[in-house]
Design an enzyme around this catalytic site. Structure first.
Site, PDB file in Angstrom:
ATOM      1  N   ASN A 125       0.906  -1.024   0.122  1.00  0.00           N
ATOM      2  CA  ASN A 125       0.045   0.088   0.140  1.00  0.00           C
ATOM      3  C   ASN A 125       0.828   1.361  -0.014  1.00  0.00           C
ATOM      4  OD1 ASN A 125      -2.578  -0.877  -0.262  1.00  0.00           O
ATOM      5  ND2 ASN A 125      -3.075  -1.205   1.916  1.00  0.00           N
ATOM      6  N   CYS A 382      -4.148  -9.250   5.356  1.00  0.00           N
ATOM      7  CA  CYS A 382      -4.101  -8.928   3.825  1.00  0.00           C
ATOM      8  C   CYS A 382      -2.729  -8.331   3.527  1.00  0.00           C
ATOM      9  CB  CYS A 382      -5.210  -7.748   3.214  1.00  0.00           C
ATOM     10  SG  CYS A 382      -6.649  -8.660   3.520  1.00  0.00           S
ATOM     11  N   PHE A 383      -1.748  -8.056   4.593  1.00  0.00           N
ATOM     12  CA  PHE A 383      -0.616  -7.299   4.603  1.00  0.00           C
ATOM     13  C   PHE A 383      -0.237  -6.304   3.667  1.00  0.00           C
ATOM     14  CE2 PHE A 383      -0.965 -12.143   4.303  1.00  0.00           C
ATOM     15  CZ  PHE A 383      -0.853 -12.416   5.733  1.00  0.00           C
ATOM     16  N   CYS A 384      -1.166  -5.289   3.864  1.00  0.00           N
ATOM     17  CA  CYS A 384      -1.113  -4.071   3.171  1.00  0.00           C
ATOM     18  C   CYS A 384      -0.858  -4.435   1.534  1.00  0.00           C
ATOM     19  CB  CYS A 384       0.064  -3.292   3.544  1.00  0.00           C
ATOM     20  SG  CYS A 384      -0.128  -2.800   5.220  1.00  0.00           S
ATOM     21  N   ASN A 385      -1.497  -5.347   1.079  1.00  0.00           N
ATOM     22  CA  ASN A 385      -1.393  -5.662  -0.099  1.00  0.00           C
ATOM     23  C   ASN A 385      -2.838  -6.246  -0.928  1.00  0.00           C
ATOM     24  OD1 ASN A 385      -0.612  -6.994  -2.839  1.00  0.00           O
ATOM     25  ND2 ASN A 385       1.388  -7.319  -2.184  1.00  0.00           N
TER      26      ASN A 385
END
Length: 464
Positions: A125, A382-385
């Protein structure tokens, strides 16, 4: 599982674990979140404490003895970073983290109404957010899709995107050397291919450089972001942006702050920015912490990046084999792995979900809670993805449009309830301190889900 590790390397890294990371075994802690943050070696902290106690260090923005000493050690670290990445044609700008490095690019890249920002769907992100800088200045952006089967770049589509904007000005292409979500390593050949079509290239190297060698003389991306705690664990709060000297003046800084100017006036509104890396280093640098970067890079160099890369491959082989062995009594797999199913094009990060004997997904909340109870550190979410998660969970643009346009705010529970689809996954990542015993303990933890059924609730989301 332990028997699959290479004996000589296994002995070397087990000794390293005993000498530098013994607190993991003393606590009985299985740490499998190295993409989230590395574990610092004991000797690095000891050396840095000795450094801090040795001399008097002052704010570098002066020419007194303490300031000059701090400035020397900060610039020694700066030089060591450039040498480590074979980046002699670059400036090293110290930042708070990789996100801070990317923010410099977003704020200062000369986007305009004739610009285009191209990025892959697989991006953190902190890269995705740059699209808003581009859009706010009238530019356009495009996401290039990934291959569903292995989460690699869809090469034909990316090349089509690269050649589709020949008349645009100030074109920026961004992609990760290694996905922070799936662990896929994307080919660095795209740097040269993008350059051939007139694009500047932003490379997010944060997830790649902890276990893989990045040679910027061979792969000269224009802007490279990274965080040092991802590489050797300490100190946190320091990253850098590496800027190729040929593109340094393309970043147009429109403001100034303390430390970034050589001269400034109030009575007459004027200022001169510093001509080099100092232009982007707002305020006082972490001059007490930055020297630890030199010590950390020395630690990594003493082990050898090739040795580290091979160790990660050894551990990855064990994990991949272990996933395949985890079958319910009816033959259905417990674990679904997203991304490559072998060692090709991947690092030591694994994106998975757990499924019961009926093929229903275990909730991420249950997995993380049970892992916590076993003192196993892994990561869910979601791991900033979002791009990778939307692909894995088959979320369409229409579904997302209906969700976002129907509310002013939301969260995980609200979205999954609305979509009736699962979001997120489990991320397992290995690093220098990881041992075969850690992987055996994780496998035993995973076995506890075998031949079970997910408790049914009226609002349980499905996963595709």
């Amino acid at each position: 599982m332990i028997d699959m590790l290479q004996p000589d390397r296994n002995t070397f890294f087990n000794n390293l674990r005993e000498n530098e990371y013994s607190r993991l075994d003393q606590a009985g802690h299985v740490y499998l979140d190295y993409t989230g943050g590395n574990i610092h070696p004991k000797s690095l902290v000891e050396k840095h404490v000795a450094y801090l106690q040795k001399e008097v260090y002052g704010n570098p923005h002066s020419t007194n003895p303490s300031s000059l000493l701090s400035d020397k050690h900060v610039n020694d670290a700066r030089e060591k970073v450039l040498n480590f990445f074979n980046a002699n044609n670059y400036y090293c700008v110290f930042t708070n983290n990789a996100t801070g490095a990317l923010q410099i690019v977003g704020e200062n890249y000369p986007f305009c109404n004739e610009s285009h920002f191209l990025l892959t769907d697989d991006n953190h992100n902190s890269v995705n957010g740059i699209r808003e800088y581009c859009r706010s200045k009238g530019g356009d952006y495009t996401y290039s899709i990934m291959n569903r089967h292995d989460l690699s770049i869809h090469e034909r589509q990316l090349y089509k995107n690269l050649i589709s904007h020949p008349d645009k000005k100030n074109k920026l292409f961004a992609f990760p050397a290694q996905s922070n979500a799936s662990g896929v390593q994307h080919s660095l050949k795209w740097i040269d291919k993008a350059h051939e079509q007139g694009w500047d290239v932003l490379l997010d190297a944060a997830a790649f450089v902890p276990t893989s060698k990045l040679n910027l003389s061979t792969h000269p991306a224009d802007f490279v972001s990274l965080s040092f705690y991802k590489i050797f664990g300490y100190p946190t709060g320091i990253g850098c942006l590496l800027i190729h000297k040929s593109k340094f003046n393309k970043l147009k800084k429109g403001v100034f702050a303390g430390g970034t100017v050589s001269l400034v006036a109030n009575t007459y509104s004027a200022y001169f920015l510093k001509p080099d890396y100092g232009k982007f280093e707002n305020g006082t640098l972490n001059y007490l912490g930055i020297p630890a970067i030199s010590q950390g890079l020395d630690f990594i160099s003493a082990i050898g990046m090739e040795n580290i890369s091979q160790r990660i491959k050894d551990l990855s082989t064990v994990l991949l084999s272990g996933f395949k062995q985890l079958l319910h009594n009816n033959g259905l797999p417990l674990i679904k792995l997203y991304g490559p199913k072998d060692l090709e094009k991947r690092g030591g990060t694994f994106l998975v979900n757990f499924f019961d004997e009926d093929g229903q997904p275990f909730s991420l909340q249950e997995i993380i809670q049970r892992a916590n109870n076993e003192l196993i550190s892994l990561r869910t979410g979601c791991f900033c993805n979002p791009g990778i998660d939307e692909l894995n969970n088959d979320l369409s643009a229409d579904e997302l449009r209906n969700y976002f346009n129907g509310r002013d705010h939301g969260d995980y529970e609200d979205m999954t309830g609305f979509l009736n689809k699962m979001r997120g996954a489990v991320r397992i990542s290995v690093g220098i301190p990881t041992t075969g015993h850690d992987l055996e303990k994780f496998k035993n933890f995973a076995r506890s889900f075998l031949n079970q059924k997910v408790a049914k609730t009226a609002s349980s989301p499905t996963i595709l």
